[in-house]
Design a protein around this motif. Structure first.
Motif, PDB file in Angstrom:
ATOM      1  N   ILE A 164     -22.572  -8.963 105.302  1.00  8.27           N
ATOM      2  CA  ILE A 164     -23.249 -10.151 104.791  1.00  8.27           C
ATOM      3  C   ILE A 164     -22.254 -10.847 103.878  1.00  8.27           C
ATOM      4  CG2 ILE A 164     -25.154 -11.055 103.413  1.00  8.27           C
ATOM      5  CD1 ILE A 164     -26.828  -8.725 104.285  1.00  8.27           C
ATOM      6  N   ARG A 165     -21.926 -12.087 104.187  1.00  7.08           N
ATOM      7  CA  ARG A 165     -20.851 -12.789 103.481  1.00  7.08           C
ATOM      8  C   ARG A 165     -21.393 -14.051 102.808  1.00  7.08           C
ATOM      9  NH1 ARG A 165     -16.384 -10.122 105.780  1.00  7.08           N
ATOM     10  NH2 ARG A 165     -16.569  -9.618 108.009  1.00  7.08           N
ATOM     11  N   VAL A 166     -20.891 -14.298 101.599  1.00  8.84           N
ATOM     12  CA  VAL A 166     -21.219 -15.542 100.894  1.00  8.84           C
ATOM     13  C   VAL A 166     -19.921 -16.135 100.361  1.00  8.84           C
ATOM     14  CG1 VAL A 166     -23.524 -14.726 100.226  1.00  8.84           C
ATOM     15  CG2 VAL A 166     -21.607 -14.389  98.675  1.00  8.84           C
ATOM     16  N   PRO A 167     -19.833 -17.471 100.301  1.00  9.01           N
ATOM     17  CA  PRO A 167     -18.623 -18.100  99.761  1.00  9.01           C
ATOM     18  C   PRO A 167     -18.648 -18.120  98.237  1.00  9.01           C
ATOM     19  CG  PRO A 167     -20.155 -19.768 100.508  1.00  9.01           C
ATOM     20  CD  PRO A 167     -20.785 -18.454 100.843  1.00  9.01           C
ATOM     21  N   VAL A 168     -17.494 -18.015  97.655  1.00  6.97           N
ATOM     22  CA  VAL A 168     -17.339 -18.178  96.197  1.00  6.97           C
ATOM     23  C   VAL A 168     -16.671 -19.536  95.990  1.00  6.97           C
ATOM     24  CG1 VAL A 168     -16.344 -17.254  94.082  1.00  6.97           C
ATOM     25  CG2 VAL A 168     -17.117 -15.681  95.883  1.00  6.97           C
ATOM     26  N   LEU A 169     -17.476 -20.501  95.574  1.00  2.00           N
ATOM     27  CA  LEU A 169     -17.009 -21.889  95.443  1.00  2.00           C
ATOM     28  C   LEU A 169     -16.818 -22.256  93.979  1.00  2.00           C
ATOM     29  CD1 LEU A 169     -19.463 -23.531  98.031  1.00  2.00           C
ATOM     30  CD2 LEU A 169     -17.094 -22.827  98.422  1.00  2.00           C
ATOM     31  N   ARG A 170     -15.764 -23.005  93.719  1.00  2.00           N
ATOM     32  CA  ARG A 170     -15.506 -23.545  92.381  1.00  2.00           C
ATOM     33  C   ARG A 170     -15.077 -25.000  92.547  1.00  2.00           C
ATOM     34  NH1 ARG A 170     -17.974 -19.840  91.448  1.00  2.00           N
ATOM     35  NH2 ARG A 170     -17.579 -18.031  90.099  1.00  2.00           N
ATOM     36  N   GLU A 171     -15.964 -25.904  92.051  1.00  2.00           N
ATOM     37  CA  GLU A 171     -15.699 -27.335  92.120  1.00  2.00           C
ATOM     38  C   GLU A 171     -15.429 -27.779  93.553  1.00  2.00           C
ATOM     39  OE1 GLU A 171     -12.525 -28.056  89.428  1.00  2.00           O
ATOM     40  OE2 GLU A 171     -13.718 -27.564  87.634  1.00  2.00           O
ATOM     41  N   GLY A 172     -16.238 -27.243  94.476  1.00  2.00           N
ATOM     42  CA  GLY A 172     -16.124 -27.626  95.877  1.00  2.00           C
ATOM     43  C   GLY A 172     -14.990 -26.957  96.626  1.00  2.00           C
ATOM     44  N   ARG A 173     -14.252 -26.099  95.969  1.00  2.00           N
ATOM     45  CA  ARG A 173     -13.128 -25.424  96.615  1.00  2.00           C
ATOM     46  C   ARG A 173     -13.490 -23.961  96.843  1.00  2.00           C
ATOM     47  NH1 ARG A 173      -8.495 -22.855  94.660  1.00  2.00           N
ATOM     48  NH2 ARG A 173      -9.174 -23.311  92.521  1.00  2.00           N
ATOM     49  N   LEU A 174     -13.135 -23.452  98.023  1.00  2.00           N
ATOM     50  CA  LEU A 174     -13.436 -22.062  98.365  1.00  2.00           C
ATOM     51  C   LEU A 174     -12.349 -21.163  97.798  1.00  2.00           C
ATOM     52  CD1 LEU A 174     -15.265 -20.108  99.997  1.00  2.00           C
ATOM     53  CD2 LEU A 174     -13.707 -20.425 101.915  1.00  2.00           C
ATOM     54  N   ASN A 175     -12.739 -20.342  96.830  1.00  2.00           N
ATOM     55  CA  ASN A 175     -11.782 -19.416  96.212  1.00  2.00           C
ATOM     56  C   ASN A 175     -11.757 -18.052  96.906  1.00  2.00           C
ATOM     57  OD1 ASN A 175     -11.188 -21.406  94.410  1.00  2.00           O
ATOM     58  ND2 ASN A 175     -12.067 -20.387  92.614  1.00  2.00           N
ATOM     59  N   PHE A 176     -12.937 -17.519  97.157  1.00  2.00           N
ATOM     60  CA  PHE A 176     -13.045 -16.180  97.752  1.00  2.00           C
ATOM     61  C   PHE A 176     -14.232 -16.167  98.717  1.00  2.00           C
ATOM     62  CE2 PHE A 176     -11.285 -15.402  93.478  1.00  2.00           C
ATOM     63  CZ  PHE A 176     -10.109 -14.762  93.817  1.00  2.00           C
ATOM     64  N   VAL A 177     -14.279 -15.080  99.478  1.00  2.00           N
ATOM     65  CA  VAL A 177     -15.455 -14.743 100.278  1.00  2.00           C
ATOM     66  C   VAL A 177     -15.897 -13.353  99.852  1.00  2.00           C
ATOM     67  CG1 VAL A 177     -16.376 -14.272 102.580  1.00  2.00           C
ATOM     68  CG2 VAL A 177     -14.792 -16.185 102.234  1.00  2.00           C
ATOM     69  N   LEU A 178     -17.143 -13.270  99.393  1.00  2.00           N
ATOM     70  CA  LEU A 178     -17.688 -12.004  98.911  1.00  2.00           C
ATOM     71  C   LEU A 178     -18.546 -11.396 100.021  1.00  2.00           C
ATOM     72  CD1 LEU A 178     -17.808 -10.181  96.384  1.00  2.00           C
ATOM     73  CD2 LEU A 178     -19.864 -11.450  95.696  1.00  2.00           C
ATOM     74  N   THR A 179     -18.282 -10.123 100.330  1.00  2.00           N
ATOM     75  CA  THR A 179     -18.937  -9.477 101.473  1.00  2.00           C
ATOM     76  C   THR A 179     -19.572  -8.167 101.044  1.00  2.00           C
ATOM     77  OG1 THR A 179     -17.340 -10.415 103.034  1.00  2.00           O
ATOM     78  CG2 THR A 179     -18.597  -8.511 103.785  1.00  2.00           C
TER      79      THR A 179
END
Length: 345
Positions: A164-179
């Motif tokens: 199960i994956r969720v994006p880690v977004l900061r100010e509209g930019r994708l920093n990481f993917v948390l799984t």
């Protein structure tokens, strides 16, 4: 003048006439009862399909809630200030505390957009450079930047699991993917949250048709595709459907499926057709026995009534012959009005 041979051949005993009258009353009732029995069998089949469908719906709701709970926890972790400041060591410590509290989570991965795992938090430590299993869902997160429930795959340890994956977004930019890597056993536990009657079979399949969970023979069927009959049912369009298939145990079953909209998974419930067949057999036995008793009763009544009518008629015949021979006739003693009137005449 004696009757001719052709006229004699056309004569029918009174008993047969009475039996025909009895059958004339029984046959329409038998036809109506047979039609009702046929409708009853089809109704029982429809009821079995609806029970299977309702069970699949309930299980789908439970499984969907379980998946959404994991998504919610991951989204909360993705908002952690530790990720914003880049303090990955403290973030790993935080996840290590949370991991034992979430049933079904085997490992939590933190990967950069290039797919490189920068943190792997698990009870079993593995190199952070291990490649991602089931990369399709990772690519889907990168493309859509929303939570994605992945499909069954084999990880670095050789064990089957799903991410199960969720994006880690900061100010509209994708920093990481948390799984969060989850075990199939957690889905089986959710599928069995509501106990099924004996011989019923519940299963869960991923988007590719691989079995994630089964209420029985779980380990033996894990990761295998559906059998051809079931696969044909699952290929039906729509979010729900029913059909007839055969299980791994060799039983013929009514199968109903429900698809989960977010993950594309499919939840199925199978009810043995023998349950409906047994009810139909009881109904047919009751119907056939009742019909046989009705025919036997009609035959007995026809014999009884024919004797009560034919004997006075034979007595009338003898009286008529005696009258023709100028002998005193003996009138029959009968409670049938017409026979009485003929005798008096």
């Amino acid at each position: 003048m004696p009757p001719t041979k052709s006229r004699t051949a056309c004569l029918v005993p009174l008993r047969n006439r009475l039996l025909a009258i009895a059958f004339a009353g029984i046959v329409p009732l038998a036809l109506v009862a047979g039609l009702e029995l046929w409708l009853l069998v089809h109704h029982q089949q429809h009821e079995a399909e609806q029970r299977a469908l309702e069970s699949s719906r309930q299980a789908a709701t439970i499984i969907e809630s379980e998946l959404r709970r994991s998504v919610t926890i991951l989204q909360a972790l993705a908002e952690s200030p530790l990720l914003r400041t880049g303090d990955l060591s403290d973030f790993e410590t935080l996840v290590e505390r949370i991991l034992p509290l979430v049933p079904g989570w085997r490992t939590v991965l933190l990967a950069n957009p290039e797919g490189q795992v920068v943190r792997r938090i698990s009870n079993v430590k593995r190199p952070a450079s291990s490649p991602l299993a089931e990369p399709d869902s990772f690519a889907e997160v990168l493309a859509q930047r929303r939570p994605v429930i992945g499909q069954l795959g084999r990880g670095a340890a050789g064990l089957l699991a799903f991410p199960i994956r969720v994006p880690v977004l900061r100010e509209g930019r994708l920093n990481f993917v948390l799984t969060a890597v989850m075990t199939p056993e957690s889905i089986r536990a959710a599928r069995m949250a509501r106990a099924l009657p004996k011989d019923w079979v519940g299963s869960v399949f991923d988007r590719h048709g691989l079995r994630i969970a089964r209420t029985s023979l779980h380990e033996e069927s894990l990761g295998e595709p559906a059998l051809p009959g079931l696969a044909e049912i699952l290929a039906q369009p729509g979010e729900e459907g029913v059909g007839t298939a055969r299980t791994r145990e060799g039983r013929q079953v009514y199968t109903a499926f429900v698809r989960l909209p977010d993950s594309g998974w499919t939840v199925t419930t199978a009810i043995p057709t023998a349950e409906v067949s047994a009810a139909a057999t009881r109904s047919f036995a009751l119907y056939g026995g009742g019909l046989a008793l009705s025919v036997a009763f009609a035959w007995a009544m026809a014999l009884l009534l024919s004797r009560q009518i034919s004997r006075p008629v034979q007595a009338l015949q003898a009286a008529a012959q005696a009258l023709g021979q100028r002998l005193p006739p003996v009138l029959p003693d009968s409670d049938v009005l017409e026979i009485r009137q003929v005798g008096e005449a």
